[in-house]
Write a protein that holds these residues in place. Structure first.
Motif, PDB file in Angstrom:
ATOM      1  N   ASN A 248       0.810  -1.225   0.000  1.00  0.00           N
ATOM      2  CA  ASN A 248       0.000   0.000   0.000  1.00  0.00           C
ATOM      3  C   ASN A 248       0.841   1.271   0.000  1.00  0.00           C
ATOM      4  O   ASN A 248       0.467   2.260  -0.620  1.00  0.00           O
TER       5      ASN A 248
ATOM      6  N   ASN B 210      -6.259  -9.368   3.085  1.00  0.00           N
ATOM      7  CA  ASN B 210      -7.420  -8.758   2.436  1.00  0.00           C
ATOM      8  C   ASN B 210      -8.217  -7.841   3.355  1.00  0.00           C
ATOM      9  O   ASN B 210      -9.084  -7.113   2.879  1.00  0.00           O
ATOM     10  N   LYS B 211      -7.919  -7.830   4.622  1.00  0.00           N
ATOM     11  CA  LYS B 211      -8.568  -6.895   5.544  1.00  0.00           C
ATOM     12  C   LYS B 211      -7.995  -5.487   5.394  1.00  0.00           C
ATOM     13  O   LYS B 211      -8.581  -4.530   5.873  1.00  0.00           O
ATOM     14  N   CYS B 212      -6.875  -5.368   4.707  1.00  0.00           N
ATOM     15  CA  CYS B 212      -6.232  -4.073   4.502  1.00  0.00           C
ATOM     16  C   CYS B 212      -6.801  -3.430   3.234  1.00  0.00           C
ATOM     17  O   CYS B 212      -6.851  -4.061   2.178  1.00  0.00           O
ATOM     18  N   SER B 213      -7.200  -2.192   3.346  1.00  0.00           N
ATOM     19  CA  SER B 213      -7.756  -1.459   2.212  1.00  0.00           C
ATOM     20  C   SER B 213      -6.769  -1.451   1.050  1.00  0.00           C
ATOM     21  O   SER B 213      -5.567  -1.275   1.245  1.00  0.00           O
TER      22      SER B 213
ATOM     23  N   ARG C  51      -5.655  -6.809  -2.772  1.00  0.00           N
ATOM     24  CA  ARG C  51      -6.358  -7.893  -3.426  1.00  0.00           C
ATOM     25  C   ARG C  51      -5.427  -9.103  -3.406  1.00  0.00           C
ATOM     26  O   ARG C  51      -4.655  -9.333  -4.339  1.00  0.00           O
TER      27      ARG C  51
ATOM     28  N   ILE D 186     -15.419  -3.904  -6.186  1.00  0.00           N
ATOM     29  CA  ILE D 186     -14.776  -4.480  -4.999  1.00  0.00           C
ATOM     30  C   ILE D 186     -14.286  -3.367  -4.079  1.00  0.00           C
ATOM     31  O   ILE D 186     -14.485  -3.415  -2.863  1.00  0.00           O
ATOM     32  N   ASP D 187     -13.659  -2.352  -4.660  1.00  0.00           N
ATOM     33  CA  ASP D 187     -13.183  -1.214  -3.864  1.00  0.00           C
ATOM     34  C   ASP D 187     -14.343  -0.512  -3.172  1.00  0.00           C
ATOM     35  O   ASP D 187     -14.229  -0.109  -2.005  1.00  0.00           O
TER      36      ASP D 187
ATOM     37  N   ILE E 170     -17.207  -1.897  -2.262  1.00  0.00           N
ATOM     38  CA  ILE E 170     -17.628  -2.764  -1.161  1.00  0.00           C
ATOM     39  C   ILE E 170     -16.745  -2.534   0.054  1.00  0.00           C
ATOM     40  O   ILE E 170     -17.235  -2.388   1.175  1.00  0.00           O
ATOM     41  N   GLN E 171     -15.445  -2.476  -0.161  1.00  0.00           N
ATOM     42  CA  GLN E 171     -14.509  -2.294   0.928  1.00  0.00           C
ATOM     43  C   GLN E 171     -14.727  -0.968   1.655  1.00  0.00           C
ATOM     44  O   GLN E 171     -14.550  -0.874   2.861  1.00  0.00           O
ATOM     45  N   LYS E 172     -15.131   0.038   0.910  1.00  0.00           N
ATOM     46  CA  LYS E 172     -15.373   1.360   1.503  1.00  0.00           C
ATOM     47  C   LYS E 172     -16.789   1.496   2.047  1.00  0.00           C
ATOM     48  O   LYS E 172     -17.150   2.549   2.572  1.00  0.00           O
TER      49      LYS E 172
END
Length: 150
Positions: free
Chosen positions: A54, A76-79, A82, A140-141, A143-145
């Motif tokens: 990141n 995968n818990k990290c923004s 993938r 996907i991004d 969803i994460q946000k």
């Protein structure tokens, strides 16, 4: 290219073969793994590698634990991460082409050294295809946000 590699105590032995392989490809390796085979917790190393990817300290990451499952879930818990767990080269290749994965995980209890190198090779050679796949990455991004709306 720089690759951050992380592994727990179970991945400690296989990590040497992967690091040696990457170095033969003139890839700089940032070793963020466990210091020995003494029991440790894989989320520590998943987090270290995810942070390196990141922050752009590393271009990509590789994670190794017993199966690759737990360490990939943690990453995968990290923004922005993938991570994919792969036990075959074809899935690794498609994970980059279709999903633009930035961390590869596998298990030292699942794949041996030679298969692991083939998985890494296919993953590194593959390139993100973009196009219709980019829309899915954007979803996907979102969803994460917490911003995904059908």
């Amino acid at each position: 290219m720089k690759i951050a590699i992380g592994y727990d105590h179970v991945g400690y032995i296989l990590r040497k073969d992967i690091i040696d392989y990457l170095e033969t490809k003139n890839i700089t390796v940032i070793d963020l793994g466990a210091p020995s085979t003494e029991r440790t917790d894989y989320p520590i190393y998943a987090n270290k590698v995810a942070r390196a990817v990141n922050s752009k300290e590393a271009d990509l990451g590789i994670l190794i634990c017993g199966t690759g499952i737990g360490i990939s879930i943690a990453a995968n818990k990290c923004s922005g991460i993938r991570a994919v767990v792969c036990s075959d080269p074809y899935s690794a290749k498609l994970s980059r082409e279709h999903n633009n994965t930035n961390i590869l995980a596998f298990g030292s209890r699942v794949v041996g050294s030679e298969l692991a190198k083939m998985i890494v090779e296919q993953w590194l050679m593959a390139k993100f295809e973009g196009g219709r796949h980019q829309n899915r990455i954007d979803q996907i991004d979102a969803i994460q946000k917490g911003e995904f709306h059908e």
